[in-house]
Write a protein that holds these residues in place. Structure first.
Motif, PDB file in Angstrom:
ATOM      1  N   PHE A 109      14.700  44.157 -31.762  1.00  0.00           N
ATOM      2  CA  PHE A 109      13.609  42.876 -32.156  1.00  0.00           C
ATOM      3  C   PHE A 109      12.439  43.426 -32.520  1.00  0.00           C
ATOM      4  O   PHE A 109      11.943  44.522 -32.178  1.00  0.00           O
ATOM      5  N   THR A 110      11.732  42.638 -33.337  1.00  0.00           N
ATOM      6  CA  THR A 110      10.312  42.855 -33.954  1.00  0.00           C
ATOM      7  C   THR A 110       9.279  42.874 -32.922  1.00  0.00           C
ATOM      8  O   THR A 110       9.334  41.827 -32.083  1.00  0.00           O
ATOM      9  N   PRO A 111       8.413  43.819 -32.813  1.00  0.00           N
ATOM     10  CA  PRO A 111       7.203  43.731 -31.789  1.00  0.00           C
ATOM     11  C   PRO A 111       6.220  42.794 -32.203  1.00  0.00           C
ATOM     12  O   PRO A 111       4.965  42.977 -32.591  1.00  0.00           O
ATOM     13  N   ILE A 112       6.375  41.283 -32.169  1.00  0.00           N
ATOM     14  CA  ILE A 112       5.806  40.633 -32.552  1.00  0.00           C
ATOM     15  C   ILE A 112       4.206  40.253 -31.441  1.00  0.00           C
ATOM     16  O   ILE A 112       3.458  39.654 -31.904  1.00  0.00           O
ATOM     17  N   HIS A 113       4.627  41.093 -30.340  1.00  0.00           N
ATOM     18  CA  HIS A 113       3.432  40.807 -29.473  1.00  0.00           C
ATOM     19  C   HIS A 113       2.168  41.887 -29.940  1.00  0.00           C
ATOM     20  O   HIS A 113       1.041  41.449 -29.638  1.00  0.00           O
TER      21      HIS A 113
ATOM     22  N   PHE B  85      12.835  43.281 -37.238  1.00  0.00           N
ATOM     23  CA  PHE B  85      14.199  43.539 -36.439  1.00  0.00           C
ATOM     24  C   PHE B  85      15.323  43.872 -37.341  1.00  0.00           C
ATOM     25  O   PHE B  85      15.406  43.488 -38.559  1.00  0.00           O
ATOM     26  N   GLU B  86      16.344  44.366 -36.823  1.00  0.00           N
ATOM     27  CA  GLU B  86      17.649  44.773 -37.672  1.00  0.00           C
ATOM     28  C   GLU B  86      18.697  44.208 -36.818  1.00  0.00           C
ATOM     29  O   GLU B  86      18.993  44.242 -35.617  1.00  0.00           O
TER      30      GLU B  86
ATOM     31  N   PHE C  61      11.425  40.332 -27.007  1.00  0.00           N
ATOM     32  CA  PHE C  61      12.704  40.063 -26.731  1.00  0.00           C
ATOM     33  C   PHE C  61      13.157  38.544 -26.744  1.00  0.00           C
ATOM     34  O   PHE C  61      14.402  38.287 -26.911  1.00  0.00           O
ATOM     35  N   THR C  62      12.498  37.392 -26.578  1.00  0.00           N
ATOM     36  CA  THR C  62      12.482  36.251 -26.496  1.00  0.00           C
ATOM     37  C   THR C  62      12.376  35.919 -27.827  1.00  0.00           C
ATOM     38  O   THR C  62      13.154  34.918 -28.107  1.00  0.00           O
ATOM     39  N   HIS C  63      11.698  36.266 -28.783  1.00  0.00           N
ATOM     40  CA  HIS C  63      11.387  35.664 -29.944  1.00  0.00           C
ATOM     41  C   HIS C  63      11.385  36.701 -31.209  1.00  0.00           C
ATOM     42  O   HIS C  63      10.906  36.382 -32.048  1.00  0.00           O
ATOM     43  N   GLY C  64      11.669  37.897 -30.906  1.00  0.00           N
ATOM     44  CA  GLY C  64      11.575  39.009 -32.082  1.00  0.00           C
ATOM     45  C   GLY C  64      12.614  39.193 -32.936  1.00  0.00           C
ATOM     46  O   GLY C  64      12.672  40.112 -33.601  1.00  0.00           O
ATOM     47  N   MET C  65      13.543  38.225 -32.993  1.00  0.00           N
ATOM     48  CA  MET C  65      14.850  38.375 -33.998  1.00  0.00           C
ATOM     49  C   MET C  65      14.191  37.457 -35.143  1.00  0.00           C
ATOM     50  O   MET C  65      14.978  36.475 -35.602  1.00  0.00           O
ATOM     51  N   ILE C  66      13.172  37.961 -35.622  1.00  0.00           N
ATOM     52  CA  ILE C  66      12.332  37.276 -36.817  1.00  0.00           C
ATOM     53  C   ILE C  66      11.478  38.090 -37.487  1.00  0.00           C
ATOM     54  O   ILE C  66      10.926  39.082 -37.201  1.00  0.00           O
ATOM     55  N   HIS C  67      11.628  38.180 -38.965  1.00  0.00           N
ATOM     56  CA  HIS C  67      10.611  38.868 -39.763  1.00  0.00           C
ATOM     57  C   HIS C  67      10.209  37.939 -40.827  1.00  0.00           C
ATOM     58  O   HIS C  67      10.812  36.840 -41.173  1.00  0.00           O
ATOM     59  N   ASN C  68       8.953  38.257 -41.637  1.00  0.00           N
ATOM     60  CA  ASN C  68       8.512  37.361 -42.509  1.00  0.00           C
ATOM     61  C   ASN C  68       7.979  38.423 -43.691  1.00  0.00           C
ATOM     62  O   ASN C  68       6.990  39.212 -43.477  1.00  0.00           O
ATOM     63  N   MET C  69       8.630  38.414 -44.695  1.00  0.00           N
ATOM     64  CA  MET C  69       8.194  39.286 -45.705  1.00  0.00           C
ATOM     65  C   MET C  69       7.916  38.436 -47.217  1.00  0.00           C
ATOM     66  O   MET C  69       8.739  37.471 -47.360  1.00  0.00           O
ATOM     67  N   GLU C  70       7.341  39.102 -48.080  1.00  0.00           N
ATOM     68  CA  GLU C  70       7.327  38.892 -49.432  1.00  0.00           C
ATOM     69  C   GLU C  70       8.551  39.421 -50.428  1.00  0.00           C
ATOM     70  O   GLU C  70       8.150  40.668 -50.337  1.00  0.00           O
ATOM     71  N   TYR C  71       9.166  38.533 -50.791  1.00  0.00           N
ATOM     72  CA  TYR C  71      10.504  39.133 -51.492  1.00  0.00           C
ATOM     73  C   TYR C  71      10.189  39.163 -52.824  1.00  0.00           C
ATOM     74  O   TYR C  71       9.505  38.054 -53.669  1.00  0.00           O
ATOM     75  N   THR C  72      10.699  39.886 -53.590  1.00  0.00           N
ATOM     76  CA  THR C  72      10.882  39.920 -55.146  1.00  0.00           C
ATOM     77  C   THR C  72      12.251  39.793 -55.462  1.00  0.00           C
ATOM     78  O   THR C  72      13.212  40.735 -54.801  1.00  0.00           O
ATOM     79  N   GLY C  73      12.722  39.051 -56.411  1.00  0.00           N
ATOM     80  CA  GLY C  73      14.091  38.996 -57.029  1.00  0.00           C
ATOM     81  C   GLY C  73      14.369  38.093 -57.810  1.00  0.00           C
ATOM     82  O   GLY C  73      13.416  37.488 -58.283  1.00  0.00           O
TER      83      GLY C  73
END
Lengths: 355, 425
Positions: B86-90, B103-104, B169-181
């Motif tokens: 989980f991502t440590p969004i806190h 998160f992985e 743990f409740t909301h950390g299955m998320i991430h936000n990135m800038e993608y190049t492709g």
């Protein structure tokens, strides 16, 4: 199917300015052999499945060898690993049991998944006949076929799964989006608010790294290191003597390498071996129980380590024959090796691969 | 205020902050009783020298931030090789998630696939089946976009009630990135879709190179719309755990479809209905019938601070309530915050107008009276959708679901500043 896109956007895309775009001439044509090597998915109507066959009886043997470590001899699932059988008519219950039998809508999914993704840690090593046999056995363990059933490319497409009609296509646009929209309430939205449930009561949140469980883990590994050090100081000669005395039969070790495939999803051995769900096994023969640093052993292993118990032919044979019988409380989910020859071979391999 | 200091929080990062808290009290209204030695005494760092350049060729966060890491919940899965963290969004702010703490989720572990060993195949109903190398991909026109990636199971444990005490743990299955492709549409065009005929009922099956062979079927409309074949995230190569060297980006849709280590794209005339789109990532309703093909992640928001892992460490007075909002249908247009469990709401300020299908940061700059609060956030998106309560979700779907829980979350903030995950009437 286009409901998830605005009609205009869909029209724009499918109106195909994309298709009129220039080509760049990059890449190269894929060769037929290359497409055949990777294009292995099987469609619900059976297209894509290779020729072959396998019956329940054969499937039981292959399953016991390749799958039962995690899924149990009767596909009942070990520890947290998936349960593959049973659970019929529980889908409307509070905790539905979603198995291949009770939930999966297509047989193609079972064959395809076993073929491309299993066994865990040795994917794509099964022959088509083995995959047919395993699939037949999973159906049998779900009481969906009799014990004389044989599955093949000929009868594959005709097989109907129990829950084939159990799915509908996403209907949130009709059942949810229309209700949950518009200007929401901002004031006097409820008369009162009461707390009905608290996370601290359930208490399933992992502890912080420097406290609680992980703190205890650090304690364990320090303890283990200490025990190992004492052991080495006390009996260096004994270890050397034992290692030297055991000459490894290369043929036996080669046979053991094959048997070791059953262990590979959890254990690594050889150069660069790391801990997985089981500890790395370099030098395990002649070593104290529970001696790998940074591995979180079960309590029974830590106790054995403190007693200074050592892995030799006798203890390893007994453990591999019946892990949970020999060390009650071990986390190792493996059910055990039935054949004495296999055990001797694996032990020879453990010695040779550590060298 | 004294209560807040005495109440021992079990969170490690609070231990070191007592001095800072004391400082903030002093800085508040009253006059400092004694001069602050951090100011009046010569500090070591102000006199001796720090590290030279090249000390760490690829830098890590300073040691004081070493608790800002991914964490997992061991009891959730059988084996860490096929698991999630989980991502440590806190502990984050803004909107971009650094790759190192994003998160992985692996099904057969994170593999090491080099660029020279990388191949991407397009096969099936195309005019010419093709193989690309990594170098080939870099010769197509590139795009940059910021998108959130949310696992369909995010907040899944909360279906059964308030369980895990931490927004990580409740909301950390998320991430936000800038993608190049490269857009998937460009690659499909390169292979040619003439052979596919009418595209309306066609699909694209995408598959990864790892041992799980994770594969998902994507309808052609989406494949030609905004799907990206990405090789950079936040300006640098994808990390191993995020699919190096190439992953698929499926904006607004559940994370399982964002196939990592992408190796094959097949144009088909029906959905493959692989394991991950039948036995998993389907939603059992109250009557036992399951929804399939529930790809879009509906609008959702959560307050990241204060929250159980990020309690209030100051006394009454000015405070910032902050959180994240996102929608798989487009832009977030508004976020409301309630301090009384949903009786009254006030509209929060958006950090900046969010990108479509990307995380949006919101702030409520407010005053804390030192009393208990039941904090909630409620998001709205450009379609007019309003984030539902848990009760509303359960009314439609029952309680057998695992995925797609986008309910309004409640934190109970106590008078000592600590917060707990609770469910309210």
């Amino acid at each position: 199917m286009s409901k998830f896109l605005k009609v205009t956007a869909a029209a724009l895309v499918l109106g195909s300015p994309a298709l009129a775009e220039e080509k760049f001439g990059l890449g190269r044509p894929a060769l037929p052999e290359e497409v055949a090597a990777w294009n292995k998915d099987v469609l619900p109507d059976g297209r894509g499945i290779p020729e072959g066959r396998g019956d329940v009886f054969t499937g039981e043997e292959v399953f016991a060898e390749q799958c039962a470590v995690c899924h149990g001899d009767f596909a009942e699932g070990v520890d947290n690993w998936p349960v593959l059988a049973g659970g019929f008519d529980t889908l409307g219950d509070k905790d539905p049991v979603k198995t291949v039998g009770s939930y999966w809508p297509h047989l193609s999914t079972v064959w395809d998944y076993v073929n491309r993704s299993m066994p865990f840690g040795a994917a794509q090593t099964l022959s088509p006949d083995d995959v047919y046999a395993i699939t037949a056995y999973i159906l049998y363990s779900n009481d969906l076929v009799d014990d004389d059933f044989e599955l093949s490319h000929e009868n594959f497409a005709d097989f109907e799964m129990y829950n084939k009609d159990g799915f509908i296509i996403d209907d949130r646009a009709e059942t949810e989006y229309t209700i949950w929209s518009g200007e929401p309430c901002m004031e006097n939205c409820k008369d009162e608010v009461k707390i009905t449930m608290r996370a601290s009561v359930v208490d399933v949140t992992p502890e912080e790294a420097d406290e609680g469980a992980d703190g205890a883990m650090q304690g364990h590994s320090e303890g283990t290191v200490e025990v190992a050090a004492t052991e080495q100081a006390a009996e260096p000669e004994a270890e050397v003597v034992e290692t030297a005395a055991v000459a490894v039969d290369p043929e036996l070790a080669a046979a053991g390498e094959k048997v070791f495939r059953k262990c590979k999803s959890c254990h690594q051995i050889g150069e660069g071996a790391k801990n997985r769900s089981g500890p790395q096994l370099n030098g395990v023969m002649g070593r104290t129980f529970g001696a790998v640093e940074d591995f979180k052993y079960s309590l029974v292993f830590n106790a054995a380590a403190e007693e200074g118990r050592v892995w030799d032919d006798e203890s390893m044979s007994a453990f591999l024959a019946k892990p949970k019988g020999y060390l009650k409380g071990t986390k190792m989910g493996f059910g055990g090796l039935k054949k004495e020859d296999d055990i001797a071979a694996v032990i020879a391999y453990l010695r040779s691969a550590s060298e | 205020m004294d209560d807040a200091l005495k109440a021992p929080s079990r969170r490690a990062f609070l231990k070191g902050s007592a001095a800072a808290v004391a400082g903030s009290v002093a800085a508040g209204a009253a006059v400092a009783a004694e001069p602050d030695p951090l100011i009046t005494e010569l500090q070591d760092w102000a006199s001796s020298l720090g590290e030279g350049v090249d000390e760490t060729p690829y830098g890590l966060p300073i040691k004081y931030e070493d608790d800002v890491v991914r964490r997992n919940v061991p009891w959730l899965t059988a084996d860490p090789i096929s698991s999630i963290n989980f991502t440590p969004i806190h502990a984050l702010d803004g909107t971009i998630t650094p790759q190192g703490c994003a998160f992985e989720r692996h099904h057969s572990g994170a593999i090491e696939l080099s660029k020279p060993d990388y191949r991407l195949m397009i096969n099936g109903l195309v005019d010419q089946e093709l193989v690309f190398t990594y170098a080939d991909l870099e010769r197509f026109p590139r795009e940059n976009h910021v998108y959130f990636c949310e696992c369909a199971a995010n907040t899944g444990m909360e279906w059964a009630g308030a369980q895990l005490n931490g927004v990580q743990f409740t909301h950390g299955m998320i991430h936000n990135m800038e993608y190049t492709g490269v857009s998937l549409r460009t690659l499909l065009n390169e292979a040619g879709l003439g052979a596919a005929g009418d595209l309306k009922d066609k699909w694209v099956y995408v598959e990864g190179a790892d041992a799980s062979s994770n594969g998902r079927s994507i309808p052609m409309e989406k494949a030609l719309d905004d799907v990206l074949v990405a090789f950079k995230a936040n300006g640098e190569a994808l990390r191993k755990e995020h699919g190096y060297p190439v992953r698929l980006v499926v904006p607004g849709w559940e994370g399982n479809m964002w196939v990592k280590w992408l190796r094959r794209i097949e144009v088909t005339d029906m959905a493959v209905e692989s394991r991950e789109e039948t036995s998993k990532y389907t939603d059992v309703l109250a009557d036992g019938i399951a929804r399939k093909w529930t790809w879009v992640m509906d609008a959702k928001s959560v307050i990241t601070s204060p929250s159980p892992q990020s309690p209030i460490t100051h006394g009454p007075g000015p405070m910032v309530i902050s959180g994240l909002a996102w929608s798989g249908h487009g832009q977030i247009t508004r976020v409301d915050v309630s301090k009384d469990g949903g009786m009254t709401w006030e509209t929060a300020r958006l950090g900046r107008q969010g990108d479509t299908k990307a995380l949006t940061r919101f702030y409520l700059d407010t005053e804390w009276d030192g009393e208990e609060m039941l904090l909630q956030a409620r998001a709205m998106d450009e379609t007019g959708y309003v984030q539902p309560t848990k009760a509303q979700l359960r009314e439609v779907r029952g309680e057998n679901s695992i995925y797609h829980n986008n309910c309004i979350q409640t934190w109970h903030v106590k008078t000592n500043g600590e917060a707990e995950n609770v469910e309210v009437s």
